[in-house]
Structures are given as C-alpha cells and as structure tokens.
Write a protein that holds these residues in place. Sequence first.
Motif, PDB file in Angstrom:
ATOM      1  N   SER A 405       0.843  -1.184   0.000  1.00  0.00           N
ATOM      2  CA  SER A 405       0.000   0.000   0.000  1.00  0.00           C
ATOM      3  C   SER A 405       0.880   1.236   0.000  1.00  0.00           C
ATOM      4  O   SER A 405       1.759   1.372   0.853  1.00  0.00           O
ATOM      5  CB  SER A 405      -0.897   0.024   1.237  1.00  0.00           C
ATOM      6  N   PRO A 406       0.661   2.138  -0.957  1.00  0.00           N
ATOM      7  CA  PRO A 406       1.497   3.343  -1.038  1.00  0.00           C
ATOM      8  C   PRO A 406       1.079   4.376  -0.003  1.00  0.00           C
ATOM      9  O   PRO A 406       0.341   5.315  -0.295  1.00  0.00           O
ATOM     10  CB  PRO A 406       1.250   3.839  -2.467  1.00  0.00           C
ATOM     11  N   THR A 407       1.546   4.223   1.225  1.00  0.00           N
ATOM     12  CA  THR A 407       1.132   5.133   2.299  1.00  0.00           C
ATOM     13  C   THR A 407       1.795   6.494   2.186  1.00  0.00           C
ATOM     14  O   THR A 407       1.302   7.476   2.739  1.00  0.00           O
ATOM     15  CB  THR A 407       1.476   4.520   3.664  1.00  0.00           C
ATOM     16  N   ALA A 539      -5.627   5.314   5.497  1.00  0.00           N
ATOM     17  CA  ALA A 539      -6.668   4.662   4.697  1.00  0.00           C
ATOM     18  C   ALA A 539      -6.043   3.669   3.718  1.00  0.00           C
ATOM     19  O   ALA A 539      -6.573   2.572   3.502  1.00  0.00           O
ATOM     20  CB  ALA A 539      -7.492   5.704   3.942  1.00  0.00           C
ATOM     21  N   ALA A 540      -4.913   4.042   3.127  1.00  0.00           N
ATOM     22  CA  ALA A 540      -4.216   3.118   2.222  1.00  0.00           C
ATOM     23  C   ALA A 540      -3.760   1.879   2.982  1.00  0.00           C
ATOM     24  O   ALA A 540      -3.880   0.748   2.492  1.00  0.00           O
ATOM     25  CB  ALA A 540      -3.026   3.824   1.580  1.00  0.00           C
ATOM     26  N   LEU A 541      -3.258   2.091   4.183  1.00  0.00           N
ATOM     27  CA  LEU A 541      -2.776   0.974   4.996  1.00  0.00           C
ATOM     28  C   LEU A 541      -3.928   0.041   5.373  1.00  0.00           C
ATOM     29  O   LEU A 541      -3.850  -1.180   5.185  1.00  0.00           O
ATOM     30  CB  LEU A 541      -2.106   1.532   6.255  1.00  0.00           C
ATOM     31  N   TYR A 542      -4.992   0.614   5.917  1.00  0.00           N
ATOM     32  CA  TYR A 542      -6.123  -0.196   6.364  1.00  0.00           C
ATOM     33  C   TYR A 542      -6.793  -0.911   5.189  1.00  0.00           C
ATOM     34  O   TYR A 542      -7.187  -2.079   5.298  1.00  0.00           O
ATOM     35  CB  TYR A 542      -7.141   0.674   7.094  1.00  0.00           C
ATOM     36  N   SER A 543      -6.921  -0.223   4.063  1.00  0.00           N
ATOM     37  CA  SER A 543      -7.602  -0.809   2.909  1.00  0.00           C
ATOM     38  C   SER A 543      -6.860  -2.033   2.396  1.00  0.00           C
ATOM     39  O   SER A 543      -7.477  -3.025   1.995  1.00  0.00           O
ATOM     40  CB  SER A 543      -7.726   0.222   1.784  1.00  0.00           C
ATOM     41  N   GLY A 544      -5.535  -1.960   2.401  1.00  0.00           N
ATOM     42  CA  GLY A 544      -4.754  -3.125   1.988  1.00  0.00           C
ATOM     43  C   GLY A 544      -5.007  -4.303   2.902  1.00  0.00           C
ATOM     44  O   GLY A 544      -5.219  -5.436   2.450  1.00  0.00           O
ATOM     45  N   ALA A 545      -5.001  -4.042   4.214  1.00  0.00           N
ATOM     46  CA  ALA A 545      -5.245  -5.110   5.180  1.00  0.00           C
ATOM     47  C   ALA A 545      -6.658  -5.667   5.025  1.00  0.00           C
ATOM     48  O   ALA A 545      -6.868  -6.891   5.038  1.00  0.00           O
ATOM     49  CB  ALA A 545      -5.026  -4.582   6.598  1.00  0.00           C
ATOM     50  N   ARG A 546      -7.629  -4.775   4.869  1.00  0.00           N
ATOM     51  CA  ARG A 546      -9.035  -5.217   4.756  1.00  0.00           C
ATOM     52  C   ARG A 546      -9.260  -6.020   3.483  1.00  0.00           C
ATOM     53  O   ARG A 546     -10.038  -6.986   3.477  1.00  0.00           O
ATOM     54  CB  ARG A 546      -9.957  -3.991   4.771  1.00  0.00           C
ATOM     55  N   LEU A 547      -8.564  -5.649   2.419  1.00  0.00           N
ATOM     56  CA  LEU A 547      -8.686  -6.380   1.159  1.00  0.00           C
ATOM     57  C   LEU A 547      -8.145  -7.807   1.310  1.00  0.00           C
ATOM     58  O   LEU A 547      -8.755  -8.771   0.821  1.00  0.00           O
ATOM     59  CB  LEU A 547      -7.931  -5.643   0.058  1.00  0.00           C
ATOM     60  N   GLY A 579      -7.691   4.138  13.104  1.00  0.00           N
ATOM     61  CA  GLY A 579      -8.171   3.203  12.091  1.00  0.00           C
ATOM     62  C   GLY A 579      -7.072   2.774  11.145  1.00  0.00           C
ATOM     63  O   GLY A 579      -7.331   2.448   9.990  1.00  0.00           O
ATOM     64  N   MET A 580      -5.831   2.762  11.637  1.00  0.00           N
ATOM     65  CA  MET A 580      -4.709   2.287  10.813  1.00  0.00           C
ATOM     66  C   MET A 580      -4.753   0.779  10.649  1.00  0.00           C
ATOM     67  O   MET A 580      -4.339   0.248   9.608  1.00  0.00           O
ATOM     68  CB  MET A 580      -3.376   2.668  11.468  1.00  0.00           C
ATOM     69  N   ILE A 581      -5.203   0.096  11.703  1.00  0.00           N
ATOM     70  CA  ILE A 581      -5.189  -1.359  11.727  1.00  0.00           C
ATOM     71  C   ILE A 581      -6.568  -1.868  12.098  1.00  0.00           C
ATOM     72  O   ILE A 581      -7.361  -1.139  12.692  1.00  0.00           O
ATOM     73  CB  ILE A 581      -4.143  -1.889  12.732  1.00  0.00           C
ATOM     74  N   PRO A 582      -6.887  -3.112  11.769  1.00  0.00           N
ATOM     75  CA  PRO A 582      -8.208  -3.651  12.086  1.00  0.00           C
ATOM     76  C   PRO A 582      -8.440  -3.755  13.588  1.00  0.00           C
ATOM     77  O   PRO A 582      -7.500  -3.814  14.385  1.00  0.00           O
ATOM     78  CB  PRO A 582      -8.184  -5.050  11.445  1.00  0.00           C
TER      79      PRO A 582
END
Length: 678
Positions: A405-407, A539-547, A579-582
Amino acid sequence: MSTDPLVVFTPSGKRGHFPVGTPILTAARQLGVDLDSVCGGRGICSKCQITPSYGEFAKHGVMVSDGALSEWNSVEERYKSKRGLIDGRRLGCQATVQGDVVIDVPPESQVHKQVVRKRAEARDIVMNPSTKLYYVEVAEPDMHDPSGDLERLVAAIEADWGITNIHADLHILQDLQPVLRKGAWKVTVAIHLGDDENAPRIMHIWPGYYEGAVYGLAVDLGSTTIAAHLCDLTSGDVVASSGIMNPQIRFGEDLMSRVSYGMMNPGGAGEMTQAVREGMNALFTQIATEAEIDKGLIVDAVFVCNPVMHHLLLGIDPFELGQAPFALATSNALRMRADDLDLNIHPSARIYLLPCIAGHVGADAAAVALSEAPDKSDDLVLVVDVGTNAEILLGNRDMVLACSSPTGPAFEGAQITAGQRAAPGAIERVEIDPTTKEPRFRIIGVDMWSDEDGFEAAAAGTGITGICGSGIIEAIAEMRLAGVLDASGLIGNAAQTGTGRCVPDGRTHAYLLHDGTAAGGPRITITNPDIRAIQMAKAALYSGARLLMDKFGADTVDRVVLAGAFGAHISSKHAMVLGMIPDAPLDKVTSAGNAAGTGARIALLNRDARGEIEETVRRIHKVETAIEPRFQEHFVNASAIPNSADTFPILNGIVDLPDVSFNTGGEAEGGRRRRRRA
C-alpha cells in the motif's frame, strides 16, 4: 549386542557404541552431534570443549565411573595453563572413550549456537553461516612431487574437512605463498561454502591458527533509511548497528517520485544507483569504524529492499515498476560479489539478495515473512511493515497473502506542517485532557512530560523542534478522543470544542500543540491538511489489510504485528483509534521492531534459511490492490476516523469516542459522547 562402551551426548540425547580409544570429537562427528572444531582435532582451537558427567543415569540406563575417559594429557594442560579451561572441562579431540560415559556439550561448544532475538516471542537464529573458518596443515613443496601451493592447500582442506571443488580468486594467489611460509605451512582459511550457483571459494587466509572473527552485514535498504547490522559470523553476535538516511531522498521522498525522476531525466536511474551505493559505502565505513574492525574482514552480506530499491541497487532502471503490470526484471534471489555492486568491503565478499514477492512487494516483505513466519502460525496473523510503502502479510499455516500500500511519507513526518524526522527535540508522545483539551507531550531525548517540573531545563539542550511520525499519530488520535476532531477529520472551532487551542487557519482550523515563539522557538500546530495527509496514509494501509481479509474470507484477525522501525514506536491504542489497523484486542497487537532487518540477519547467519524463504515466497499469493474493485470502497470507508463502515466493537469497549460533527457552524452535536459498550 555391542560390547564397546556407550557414549551418550546431552543435550541432544544422541548415543552410540564406540571402541575404547575413540576420541570424543570423532564419536560426536559420527553421530552428528553439534560439537564445534576449527583446528580439525589438533588441540589448538579449544572449540570442542566438553564436560563428562559421572554417576548413575537411570534415564540413559548407564553408570559412568571414574576412568570413563582417558587421563588428562599434556595438550590439555598446555591449553589450560595458557588460556584457561573451566574445571571439569575436557577437550573433545584429546579425551578418548575408555568406558560408558555421558558427555555434555556446553552452548559455547555447539556449532549451531542460538542467538536469541530481543523480542520474547521471536524464534532463535540457528548458526550456519555461509562463510566459516578452517585450520589446516599443508604439505610442504617437494622436488620429487611437484605441485602448486594452492593445489596442496586445497588437497589439505579436502582431506581434513571434506570440502571439494574449492576455488580461489586472484588476490588469494597473490598472498598465498608468503602466508604459507610465515605460518610454517599451517594456516587458517575462511571459506565461502558455496550454493546452487557458486562453488566453495577461499575468501581469506591467515598464517597459523587465527583466533579472530570474520564478519557479515545484514542490510535493510529502505526508501527513507538504510540500516545495517554487523555480525560476527563465528558467534552470531551483533557487533555494531548503524543507519543513515537514504541519499536518494534528494530525488524524491517516495518510490514513485524516484521512478518518475528516472523517467524524466536521462541518466537519472544511474544517478540514483550511484547515490545509494555511495551511501552504503559510507555506512559500511561508519559501522566498521564503530566496531573497530577492518572492512576487509566483512566477507558476506545479505540485502533486503523493496522492488524499486532492489532495481536501483542493481543498476536496473525501475521504469517498468512505474506502470502496469509492474514487471520486475527478476523476482528470484540473487547471488553476486561485492565488487559487482561497487561495495567497499572484502574484494570477494559474497552478496545475497532475498527474493521479491511481486512488483510492489519486495525482498523486505520476504524478510519480514522469514522473521515473523506467518506461514507457521496456527492463528490468523496480520503483519504490517509500516513505511513509505507499506507491505502487508496476512496468513496462517493454510495460506499467506501479501499486498503493498502506497502510504507515502506522512507517517515519517513528511507532508506535515511541523513534521520532522525522529530526532532529539521532536515531539514523539502526546496526551490531551478530554475535559480541558489541554495537551502535554514528550520529546525525543527527554524522559519527562512537558507539564512536569524540570522539563524546560531538560529540553533546553535540544529545544522543541517539531513533531515526528509517532507524535503526529498520537496527536491526531488524542484530538479525536478529546472531541476537538470529528470522525470525518475536521477540527472544530473554539466555540464548538470549548478550547482556545483550536485557532483559525485559513478556511479551516488548527489545534495549537505548543507555542514556543516567545522564546524564539516554533509554533507547532496540527492543521487540517496534516489530518488529511494522515487520513490518506492510514486509509491506504487499512484498505490493503481489509482487502487481504476479504480474500481470506475473514472479518477479524487473531493477532496484529507492527513491523518496521517506525512500527516499534507506534502506540497500538492510538493506531486503532485512527483506524490504521483492524479492530483487535490491544494485547494482541505487538511490535516486531525492524523485522525486515531481522529477516536479513537470519539469512546471513543461517544459509539454510535462504532456501527456506525462497520456497516460502513461491507459496505466497500476491494481491494487486490497483486492480481490486473493493480497494477503493475500503479506502473511502477508512478515510473516516476510525472508519465509516467497520464498527470497531473491541476499540469502543476500551475508549469513548465523542460523537461530534463540525460540518455545520452550530454546536448542537458538539458535546455528545458515544456510550462505552460493555
């Protein structure tokens, strides 16, 4: 049944019957016991120290009597008088079997010494380096049997140690004859044991028995910093660690800006290659000076890096990594020499680059996988290597997924109004009183909080200079907890928040964290553009994890591991508030420190780990966020603090998140707080 004496080794438990007169070292080798020896059993190196045990051993079914080993001899006496030997210890090459005996191999005599990493939950590193020391005695030249000195040296190594097909570079030939004669035909050689691509090779040669060490480097080449650990290849000890800023920063702070620099400037990729190699040589000089060793004794190095750094280190234009399908020149592990990369260490030093996983998930992510071993975990673990380009791993024994993820550099203080790198004087911890909205903070280099007596005097040396990445994360999370920041990322005005610290800033507002202007210092505020930069990064970080969780079919994870030097300084509570991490229990969120650097160190000190990670990488499934339809949906939801869709029930059971909104000019929604859930 054999009538020969029984020899039992501890702690391995290996046992066997051996004829009277068999040296303990010989018995150990035949049984595959982990007993060290550099001199080949000549009583010179003392690596094979053992401790015989006497008495009845019901567990082993043996009674050990006095006289189970041969008498103390002159070689052992000479060694003890000159260098010392712990009472009760014997040299395994000198003591011979005379009766049933139980032999303990102490840790310092084991070849595969274990180096325990600092984290309690970490795996041990089993010592099996690629370069090892061997003592040999070489036949002198003979008019009746002419042969070269190198050939007789190679024959001696093969006869004593069983290493075949040995090669030597020109610099060894240039030094060989005077060294052999100075050592009276007794020498110690450092041999790189070879691999799938290279034959064993003599790296260095010393006259007589060499009691010193040879060294290796574990290097984490990041886009922002370059970190290196200098390791003793005989003991596994980290002799020195150091780091520098990556000099490529002048070409762009993030990876894509460097790719663009190469695209837009003829010869730009070559400039960046030269810059990073010069930076590494400066780092290696610095670390060798710190350890007070000769750089010529650094004979092995392992590198981990993201794909763009990987290509620029190798002198490959990363142009293709800047556009779909993000093709690597090669994703395989690479083996080469130091002079291939213009590195100023031992002239024949061997370089190993871990494999890359995919176009934007590099060798650094592979190193994290080696260090944290999600593929060996029974529970579902999310590993996040937080940096300018975040690498994310999710998996367990069944499957491991990876993405990047390009944070961007916001987490490291860039793009932040008062942001700076972590350095003395930078604000690194922040607390805001939810009632008064007054802040207090700590700066790097001072252990006290800003509201404690003596803080000003303690901070006088450095001053309060700005705010670093961990500080900005805590500041924004505390603003959210204190009700001066709403879920959308807007800072309220003074009337809405009830504090004069919320000051006008153009068309929006800022939160005044510290005003040092009266003493000639900076005025440190958290602005809405700062909030936006952190929102985009997290958001980039969390979205990668959530994906990855979607792909795994999981709504929750069992554990979260924050990797990277920056990850070690993040507060898990504040990271979750942002909200960086789940959502996860806070005691299940841990830091792995510089896990990529640890993975590099494992690969440096254990050559078997190299094959292991190459095999592991082939099984990791890469998820490309750029082509996943749900990534954008997750990104939009994750832009809220903490999230507009995921409810974070565990977090809400721990903290009170004020239910405020500053989208209107009124104060109607300014004071309500969300009830804490049971």
